[in-house]
Design a protein around this motif. Sequence first.
Motif, mmCIF file in Angstrom:
data_model
loop_
_atom_site.group_PDB
_atom_site.id
_atom_site.type_symbol
_atom_site.label_atom_id
_atom_site.label_comp_id
_atom_site.label_asym_id
_atom_site.label_seq_id
_atom_site.Cartn_x
_atom_site.Cartn_y
_atom_site.Cartn_z
ATOM 1 N N PHE A 1 -17.317 -10.056 45.269
ATOM 2 C CA PHE A 1 -18.089 -10.986 44.443
ATOM 3 C C PHE A 1 -18.430 -12.255 45.213
ATOM 4 O O PHE A 1 -19.522 -12.801 45.063
ATOM 5 N N ARG A 2 -17.500 -12.720 46.036
ATOM 6 C CA ARG A 2 -17.753 -13.952 46.770
ATOM 7 C C ARG A 2 -18.862 -13.771 47.795
ATOM 8 O O ARG A 2 -19.712 -14.660 47.977
ATOM 9 N N ASP A 3 -18.892 -12.624 48.475
ATOM 10 C CA ASP A 3 -19.935 -12.383 49.472
ATOM 11 C C ASP A 3 -21.309 -12.278 48.828
ATOM 12 O O ASP A 3 -22.314 -12.714 49.403
ATOM 13 N N PHE A 4 -21.354 -11.684 47.636
ATOM 14 C CA PHE A 4 -22.652 -11.584 46.956
ATOM 15 C C PHE A 4 -23.189 -12.966 46.594
ATOM 16 O O PHE A 4 -24.356 -13.280 46.850
ATOM 17 N N SER B 1 -24.675 -3.268 34.540
ATOM 18 C CA SER B 1 -23.466 -2.555 34.096
ATOM 19 C C SER B 1 -22.199 -3.200 34.634
ATOM 20 O O SER B 1 -21.391 -2.565 35.330
ATOM 21 N N LEU B 2 -22.021 -4.466 34.321
ATOM 22 C CA LEU B 2 -20.805 -5.153 34.742
ATOM 23 C C LEU B 2 -19.584 -4.523 34.066
ATOM 24 O O LEU B 2 -19.636 -4.159 32.890
ATOM 25 N N LEU B 3 -18.501 -4.376 34.833
ATOM 26 C CA LEU B 3 -17.247 -3.774 34.363
ATOM 27 C C LEU B 3 -17.356 -2.276 34.095
ATOM 28 O O LEU B 3 -16.499 -1.694 33.427
ATOM 29 N N SER B 4 -18.392 -1.621 34.602
ATOM 30 C CA SER B 4 -18.537 -0.180 34.422
ATOM 31 C C SER B 4 -17.836 0.550 35.561
ATOM 32 O O SER B 4 -18.115 0.279 36.743
ATOM 33 N N PRO B 5 -16.929 1.475 35.275
ATOM 34 C CA PRO B 5 -16.216 2.181 36.361
ATOM 35 C C PRO B 5 -17.096 3.139 37.147
ATOM 36 O O PRO B 5 -16.702 3.583 38.231
ATOM 37 N N THR B 6 -18.261 3.502 36.624
ATOM 38 C CA THR B 6 -19.153 4.398 37.358
ATOM 39 C C THR B 6 -19.895 3.697 38.489
ATOM 40 O O THR B 6 -20.411 4.363 39.381
ATOM 41 N N LEU B 7 -19.935 2.381 38.466
ATOM 42 C CA LEU B 7 -20.679 1.637 39.476
ATOM 43 C C LEU B 7 -19.772 0.756 40.322
ATOM 44 O O LEU B 7 -19.983 0.630 41.526
ATOM 45 N N TYR B 8 -18.767 0.163 39.695
ATOM 46 C CA TYR B 8 -17.893 -0.764 40.405
ATOM 47 C C TYR B 8 -16.515 -0.140 40.580
ATOM 48 O O TYR B 8 -16.096 0.709 39.773
ATOM 49 N N PRO B 9 -15.779 -0.531 41.598
ATOM 50 C CA PRO B 9 -14.413 -0.002 41.779
ATOM 51 C C PRO B 9 -13.476 -0.514 40.701
ATOM 52 O O PRO B 9 -13.821 -1.375 39.897
ATOM 53 N N SER B 10 -12.273 0.015 40.706
ATOM 54 C CA SER B 10 -11.325 -0.300 39.631
ATOM 55 C C SER B 10 -10.904 -1.760 39.652
ATOM 56 O O SER B 10 -10.658 -2.352 38.600
ATOM 57 N N TYR B 11 -10.838 -2.367 40.833
ATOM 58 C CA TYR B 11 -10.395 -3.759 40.882
ATOM 59 C C TYR B 11 -11.429 -4.710 40.305
ATOM 60 O O TYR B 11 -11.126 -5.873 40.039
ATOM 61 N N ALA B 12 -12.680 -4.237 40.123
ATOM 62 C CA ALA B 12 -13.712 -5.120 39.566
ATOM 63 C C ALA B 12 -13.462 -5.423 38.099
ATOM 64 O O ALA B 12 -14.038 -6.374 37.563
#
Length: 376
Positions: free
Chosen positions: A195-198, A221-232
């Motif tokens: 997130f910081r790099d973005f 799709s913020l907080l979606s597991p299909t797009l972001y890793p689990s730590y997101a």
Amino acid sequence: MSFRKRGVVLGNPRTPAVAKVEKSLPPGTRPSPHDGRLTTSSGTQSLDQLLAGHAGLPMGTSLLIEESGTTDFGGMLLRYYAAEGLVQGHHVHVLGFDDSWRRELPGLGTDGKEKTAKAESSSDSKMKIAWRYEALGNRVSPSRDPTQTPSPQQSTAAAFCHTFNLTKKLESSDVKGQLFGFPIVNAFSPPSSFFRDFLASVAAKLTSSPPSTIHRVVVPSLLSPTLYPSYACNPEQVLRFLHRLRALLRQHHTRLTAVATLPISLHPRANGLTRWAEHLCDGVLELVPLGHQIQVSRDPTSEDKAQGLVRVHSLPIFHERGGGLDEGWRREDLSFKLSASTGLSITPYSLPPVGEDEEQGKENTEAEKKKKSLEF
């Protein structure tokens, strides 16, 4: 006794009028008709009209679109938002996708060309009863010069919001801006760096670009597991990201806007993380798809049923900056319908007349019986 000629103005001679220097606005922006703050279009005309009093998304604000179910109407709003920015010459920053995401954006519609063609065809077939008024159309109003070029504000207002067609793809010739994708390269990288790099890349583009360049941030799709890793999905990282994005919006309040989507089927509004995310965003809309069969209409004139409801929880104009007009968006139910040629339209929700559904059902059954009787 001295005599003075009447009609002579006493005092200093009249100073020549100073010509007004109109400040040219960035492309795709215009001042708000309510308080004059700079606004830009969301790519959806009905959504612009929903922002009471501003007719557009105010600069320096963010909009969170929540959606329940497995549909992707919020994703379509994001695509309209990104396509409008690229057509206007803005810089679009997409989180979670690379530059190939531009191929999924809808192309420009041909409503303007169709309107001009209809106007030309209608001018050919004139009414005979109005032949004596034919010359009135060739007269020019004395207050307007036909050779005078339109002002920059008039030209930008004419192209403030475009019409897109879902059956077409955005062509390279129509793109005037740039798309900067930020894909997830390493799923095991530290969550804070992703997130910081973005946000660091967005801040760097804001600093290096000219002051008249408008930037748009797209977070699908913020907080979606299909797009972001689990730590997101870690609340600490997500809320820190939204807080930094809010600070970046306030720092560049005349050049930056942001739109994000959030699946509330996975993260309901009763969840504390979702509530804090709503507080960190300036506007919150909720899309509730209806239970009947959802299909995209290809005829803009057809009166199809509403495909979902729109719940407005907050708008950017009612936050710490104040302003805006209350147009009764809390007192009436809103619905939306997606059309391939006209896009997503938000209108007041109204129930059909009593008995209409039963009559339509009877007509459909009768038509099916006739088809079966004709089959051999």
